[in-house]
Motif scaffolding. Structure first.
Motif, mmCIF file in Angstrom:
data_model
loop_
_atom_site.group_PDB
_atom_site.id
_atom_site.type_symbol
_atom_site.label_atom_id
_atom_site.label_comp_id
_atom_site.label_asym_id
_atom_site.label_seq_id
_atom_site.Cartn_x
_atom_site.Cartn_y
_atom_site.Cartn_z
ATOM 1 N N PRO A 221 0.818 -1.232 0.000
ATOM 2 C CA PRO A 221 0.000 0.000 0.000
ATOM 3 C C PRO A 221 0.846 1.273 0.000
ATOM 4 O O PRO A 221 0.488 2.265 -0.650
ATOM 5 C CB PRO A 221 -0.827 -0.117 1.288
ATOM 6 C CG PRO A 221 -0.840 -1.566 1.615
ATOM 7 C CD PRO A 221 0.480 -2.087 1.152
ATOM 8 N N GLU A 224 2.289 1.717 -3.574
ATOM 9 C CA GLU A 224 1.244 2.166 -4.507
ATOM 10 C C GLU A 224 0.856 3.620 -4.252
ATOM 11 O O GLU A 224 0.630 4.392 -5.194
ATOM 12 C CB GLU A 224 0.023 1.260 -4.369
ATOM 13 C CG GLU A 224 0.264 -0.164 -4.864
ATOM 14 C CD GLU A 224 -0.950 -1.048 -4.672
ATOM 15 O OE1 GLU A 224 -1.904 -0.596 -3.993
ATOM 16 O OE2 GLU A 224 -0.955 -2.175 -5.195
ATOM 17 N N GLU A 225 0.812 4.017 -2.973
ATOM 18 C CA GLU A 225 0.469 5.400 -2.650
ATOM 19 C C GLU A 225 1.554 6.364 -3.128
ATOM 20 O O GLU A 225 1.253 7.461 -3.622
ATOM 21 C CB GLU A 225 0.263 5.547 -1.136
ATOM 22 C CG GLU A 225 -0.270 6.890 -0.702
ATOM 23 C CD GLU A 225 -1.669 7.163 -1.213
ATOM 24 O OE1 GLU A 225 -2.018 8.354 -1.366
ATOM 25 O OE2 GLU A 225 -2.415 6.192 -1.488
ATOM 26 N N GLU A 228 1.206 6.736 -6.862
ATOM 27 C CA GLU A 228 0.062 7.586 -7.172
ATOM 28 C C GLU A 228 0.370 9.047 -6.867
ATOM 29 O O GLU A 228 0.006 9.950 -7.636
ATOM 30 C CB GLU A 228 -1.149 7.113 -6.345
ATOM 31 C CG GLU A 228 -2.417 7.940 -6.536
ATOM 32 C CD GLU A 228 -3.018 7.792 -7.916
ATOM 33 O OE1 GLU A 228 -3.802 8.665 -8.318
ATOM 34 O OE2 GLU A 228 -2.698 6.794 -8.599
ATOM 35 N N LEU A 229 1.050 9.281 -5.745
ATOM 36 C CA LEU A 229 1.412 10.655 -5.375
ATOM 37 C C LEU A 229 2.375 11.252 -6.386
ATOM 38 O O LEU A 229 2.253 12.430 -6.754
ATOM 39 C CB LEU A 229 2.039 10.644 -3.979
ATOM 40 C CG LEU A 229 2.408 12.011 -3.379
ATOM 41 C CD1 LEU A 229 1.164 12.869 -3.211
ATOM 42 C CD2 LEU A 229 3.113 11.833 -2.049
#
Length: 446
Positions: A221, A224-225, A228-229
């Motif tokens: 997680p 992935e964050e 995305e950021l």
């Protein structure tokens, strides 16, 4: 600044090793105490056996006690070993007989102060003995005799100390093995965190995002964050740039029209409008430079090649006024930022240096500290007042002030450097003119 010893693997390792060593230390103390208790029990058992053996050597006829010959050598016959026994009459503590180690009974003889239930006691001289007592049958009715026996507690202490040294060596060895095992295990277990940290550093310096290697489920997680950021950051900044460009484009045409109208007007009004248009144009240019510097992570640019491109473009623009530019930048120098930003810095500083230089301009780069480079542009023209530059005032070169456009260029360079976490310094060059140094993130590779 974070020190190497303060990393998560080392903190966890130190804490775990400290806990393990504390547990091993407590275990060693418990083992020593258990061993001491065992030795005391063995001594009590030995004293009980010796009491029976030594008591059989005593012959008592109701009035006098006599010591029979020993079957074999005994500690109780030695005067320097502190193995003692006594036969006393209850009620009066009269000593009827005592072991040869205590010598013959005299008026100065002292009674072994053995506790009723047995245990430790102190003799004259301060030594500690452990003793036992038991009833000795008398020859006269209702007469009670007590047989007291004692041995030096020092023997238990010596045995316990020897055992403690052996136990300490064993537990120290265990502590070393456990410490090494914990350190290796923790570092291997937290290796994904180190890989994630390195991946983030690579993401900030290069045009890449976090790689697709296998990550533990707990970190998926987070990875992935971060991806995305990173993507969202780039998207938002690109939209911001486009909107700024559209705004600038929309303002340029009306400002150009106002400038033409101002040229046709006579008197102070025309000059005022021209002045206002110039100020607005400068504000637009400076804010566009700020917008360009608000970039996503992961950009890097070759400084040497950018300096060559800017020098070539200035040669076309300045033509006959162009001095010699010495590019002393190492080919392996990298700026951790967008190419447009380093070109903006080089363009403003080189143009200013070329306009004021007599014949020579030099560009160089040094690495004052890891992760930072200092870009220096020097010329052989008149010097520059550093104090005014720091205050944002027009800069004085020789007997003249910089033009508004060139002064704005230095402010733009300061804005870009500050947004990258760097700074601008102005000094005197060995060439005789000004030296402007800009500290920026980057590195020099051999």
């Amino acid at each position: 600044m974070t020190h190497n010893w303060a990393t998560i693997p080392r903190r966890v390792s130190i804490a775990t090793i400290a806990i393990c060593c504390a547990i091993l230390g407590i275990g060693a103390m418990i083992c020593i105490q258990v061993y001491r208790a065992h030795e005391i029990g063995e001594m009590d058992l030995l004293l009980g056996q010796d009491l029976l053996i030594e008591a059989r050597r005593v012959a008592y006829d109701g009035a006098q006690a006599e010591l029979l010959e020993s079957v074999g050598p005994s500690y109780y016959d030695l005067t320097n070993e502190q193995w003692f026994w006594q036969l006393t009459r209850d009620g009066s503590d009269e000593i009827l007989l005592q072991s040869p180690s205590l010598g013959p009974v005299t008026a100065e003889s002292w009674v072994l102060d053995v506790p009723e239930a047995g245990g430790n006691f102190v003799i004259p001289g301060g030594d500690v003995l452990r003793g036992r007592r038991a009833a000795f049958p008398g020859m006269v009715p209702d007469e009670t005799l007590t047989f007291r026996i004692a041995a030096p507690l020092m023997h238990i202490t010596e045995e316990t100390n020897r055992a403690a040294k052996l136990i300490a060596l064993i537990f120290i060895g265990l502590a070393i093995v456990v410490s090494v095992s914990v350190y290796i295990t923790v570092n291997r277990g937290l290796m994904p965190l180190k890989r994630l940290s390195n991946s983030v550093k690579v993401m900030r310096k290069n045009d890449t995002i976090i790689d697709d290697q296998k990550w533990p489920p707990d970190l998926v997680p987070v990875v992935e964050e971060l991806r995305e950021l990173h993507w969202r950051n780039g998207t938002i900044i690109e939209k911001h740039r486009r909107k700024n460009a559209e705004l600038a484009h929309g303002l340029k045409t009306p400002l150009a029209a106002l400038a033409r109208v101002a040229e046709e007007l006579e008197g102070d009004k025309g000059d005022q409008i021209t002045d206002f248009v110039g100020r607005m144009t400068g504000v637009i240019k400076r804010n566009l430079s700020r917008a360009r510097t608000e970039r996503p992570y992961g950009k890097s640019s070759p400084v040497h090649a950018c300096a060559e491109d800017v020098s070539f473009a200035l040669g076309i623009t300045l033509r006959n006024r162009m001095p010699h530019i010495e590019n002393a930048i190492d080919a392996g120098t990298t700026f951790w930022g967008e190419e447009a930003d380093i070109q903006e810095i080089l363009g403003n500083l080189l143009e200013n240096a070329c306009l004021w230089a007599k014949s020579h301009v030099r560009i160089s780069v040094t690495a004052p500290e890891p992760g930072m480079i200092t870009l220096s542009i020097e010329d052989d023209g008149p010097g520059m007042e550093a104090d005014k530059a720091k205050q944002g005032a027009p800069v004085q070169r020789g007997d003249q002030e910089e033009t508004e456009e060139h002064g704005l260029g230095l402010l733009i360079v300061q804005d870009i450097a500050e947004l990258y976490g760097g700074a601008v310094n102005i000094g005197t060059s060995p060439l005789g003119g000004a030296r402007v140094s800009v500290m920026l993130p980057g590195k020099i590779e051999a």
